[in-house]
Scaffold this active site. Structure first.
Site, PDB file in Angstrom:
ATOM      1  N   LEU A  78       5.982   3.201   0.893  1.00 29.24           N
ATOM      2  CA  LEU A  78       6.400   4.601   0.233  1.00 29.24           C
ATOM      3  C   LEU A  78       5.487   5.842   0.914  1.00 29.24           C
ATOM      4  O   LEU A  78       5.359   7.126   0.979  1.00 29.24           O
ATOM      5  CB  LEU A  78       6.665   5.347  -0.844  1.00 29.24           C
ATOM      6  CG  LEU A  78       7.465   4.876  -1.693  1.00 29.24           C
ATOM      7  CD1 LEU A  78       7.997   4.980  -3.551  1.00 29.24           C
ATOM      8  CD2 LEU A  78       9.515   4.852  -0.997  1.00 29.24           C
ATOM      9  N   CYS A  79       4.504   5.346   2.400  1.00 25.94           N
ATOM     10  CA  CYS A  79       3.490   5.911   2.555  1.00 25.94           C
ATOM     11  C   CYS A  79       4.120   6.811   4.276  1.00 25.94           C
ATOM     12  O   CYS A  79       5.199   6.390   4.712  1.00 25.94           O
ATOM     13  CB  CYS A  79       2.046   5.077   3.317  1.00 25.94           C
ATOM     14  SG  CYS A  79       0.915   5.201   2.406  1.00 25.94           S
ATOM     15  N   HIS A  80       3.663   8.216   3.622  1.00 21.92           N
ATOM     16  CA  HIS A  80       3.640   8.727   5.652  1.00 21.92           C
ATOM     17  C   HIS A  80       3.600   8.524   6.810  1.00 21.92           C
ATOM     18  O   HIS A  80       2.562   8.095   6.638  1.00 21.92           O
ATOM     19  CB  HIS A  80       4.367  10.124   5.782  1.00 21.92           C
ATOM     20  CG  HIS A  80       4.705  10.840   3.641  1.00 21.92           C
ATOM     21  ND1 HIS A  80       4.197  10.906   2.762  1.00 21.92           N
ATOM     22  CD2 HIS A  80       5.814  11.814   4.181  1.00 21.92           C
ATOM     23  CE1 HIS A  80       5.191  11.560   2.044  1.00 21.92           C
ATOM     24  NE2 HIS A  80       6.298  11.831   2.826  1.00 21.92           N
ATOM     25  N   MET A 114      -4.358   6.392   1.215  1.00 25.04           N
ATOM     26  CA  MET A 114      -4.430   4.950   1.370  1.00 25.04           C
ATOM     27  C   MET A 114      -4.505   4.997   2.490  1.00 25.04           C
ATOM     28  O   MET A 114      -4.685   3.311   2.571  1.00 25.04           O
ATOM     29  CB  MET A 114      -2.923   5.019   1.443  1.00 25.04           C
ATOM     30  CG  MET A 114      -1.646   5.518   0.072  1.00 25.04           C
ATOM     31  SD  MET A 114      -2.571   4.337  -1.361  1.00 25.04           S
ATOM     32  CE  MET A 114      -2.026   2.647  -1.504  1.00 25.04           C
ATOM     33  N   GLU A 115      -4.590   5.119   3.748  1.00 24.03           N
ATOM     34  CA  GLU A 115      -5.164   4.546   5.022  1.00 24.03           C
ATOM     35  C   GLU A 115      -6.846   4.281   4.796  1.00 24.03           C
ATOM     36  O   GLU A 115      -6.745   3.189   5.207  1.00 24.03           O
ATOM     37  CB  GLU A 115      -5.260   5.805   6.035  1.00 24.03           C
ATOM     38  CG  GLU A 115      -3.179   5.675   6.678  1.00 24.03           C
ATOM     39  CD  GLU A 115      -2.623   7.036   5.357  1.00 24.03           C
ATOM     40  OE1 GLU A 115      -1.701   6.683   6.428  1.00 24.03           O
ATOM     41  OE2 GLU A 115      -3.169   6.886   5.144  1.00 24.03           O
ATOM     42  N   ASP A 129     -10.966 -14.108   6.352  1.00 23.38           N
ATOM     43  CA  ASP A 129     -10.764 -15.692   6.953  1.00 23.38           C
ATOM     44  C   ASP A 129     -11.190 -15.439   7.921  1.00 23.38           C
ATOM     45  O   ASP A 129     -12.364 -17.484   8.563  1.00 23.38           O
ATOM     46  CB  ASP A 129      -9.480 -14.839   8.169  1.00 23.38           C
ATOM     47  CG  ASP A 129      -9.310 -14.859   8.787  1.00 23.38           C
ATOM     48  OD1 ASP A 129      -9.010 -16.595   8.815  1.00 23.38           O
ATOM     49  OD2 ASP A 129      -8.788 -15.012  10.496  1.00 23.38           O
TER      50      ASP A 129
END
Length: 159
Positions: A78-80, A114-115, A129
């Site tokens: 739901l992130c723009h 969120m970014e 990793d």
């Protein structure tokens, strides 16, 4: 009931929705997030010395974090999609961890928390990793927003 609690990503029936931000003004917004990858003494020694077998783990993680910030709307449903105007990922080798900080900036209608969180998480996954041959038990931990600036709510900082 959910609207009363301020959950903006659900409608009055409780169904998930993408928030309409078209009425919001564009403004400069910035978010800082942090996290860490807990690693063994062997990994710390390698990162401070000749490096890990796969190559420059910190450089790879830095680029991975920036790429993660740019791909956030592809990963978080739901992130723009927003125009990121800057993204910086810093990694520091501590005595038992790799500390990660990401700062992301935009001039848009919604924030970049969120970014910034995605940048930290993806950088942390890249560290894991890169070091997994030396430390298969490495753990990504404590991913969180530290600060956000801009928009209607202004400045917020973790105390």
């Amino acid at each position: 009931m959910t609207q009363d609690r301020g959950l903006t990503h659900v409608d009055e029936t409780g169904a998930a929705r993408m928030v309409d931000v078209s009425a919001k003004d564009t403004s400069t917004r910035r978010a800082v997030a942090s996290g860490k990858v807990l690693v063994s003494a062997e990994v710390v020694e390698a990162l401070r010395g000749d490096g890990v077998p796969k190559g420059d783990a910190l450089a790879v993680a830095r680029i991975a974090g920036i790429m993660g910030a740019k791909r956030t709307p592809d990963l978080v449903p739901l992130c723009h999609p927003i125009a990121i105007t800057g993204a910086k990922v810093d990694l520091e080798v501590a005595d038992d961890a790799v500390l990660i900080t990401a700062a992301v900036k935009t001039t848009d209608r919604t924030g970049v928390e969120m970014e910034a969180l995605t940048a930290v998480a993806v950088a942390g996954l890249a560290v894991i990793d890169m070091v997994k041959a030396l430390d298969p038990a490495a753990v990504l931990s404590d991913v969180r927003v530290e600060r956000k600036e801009g928009g209607k709510t202004g400045l917020w900082e973790r105390s």
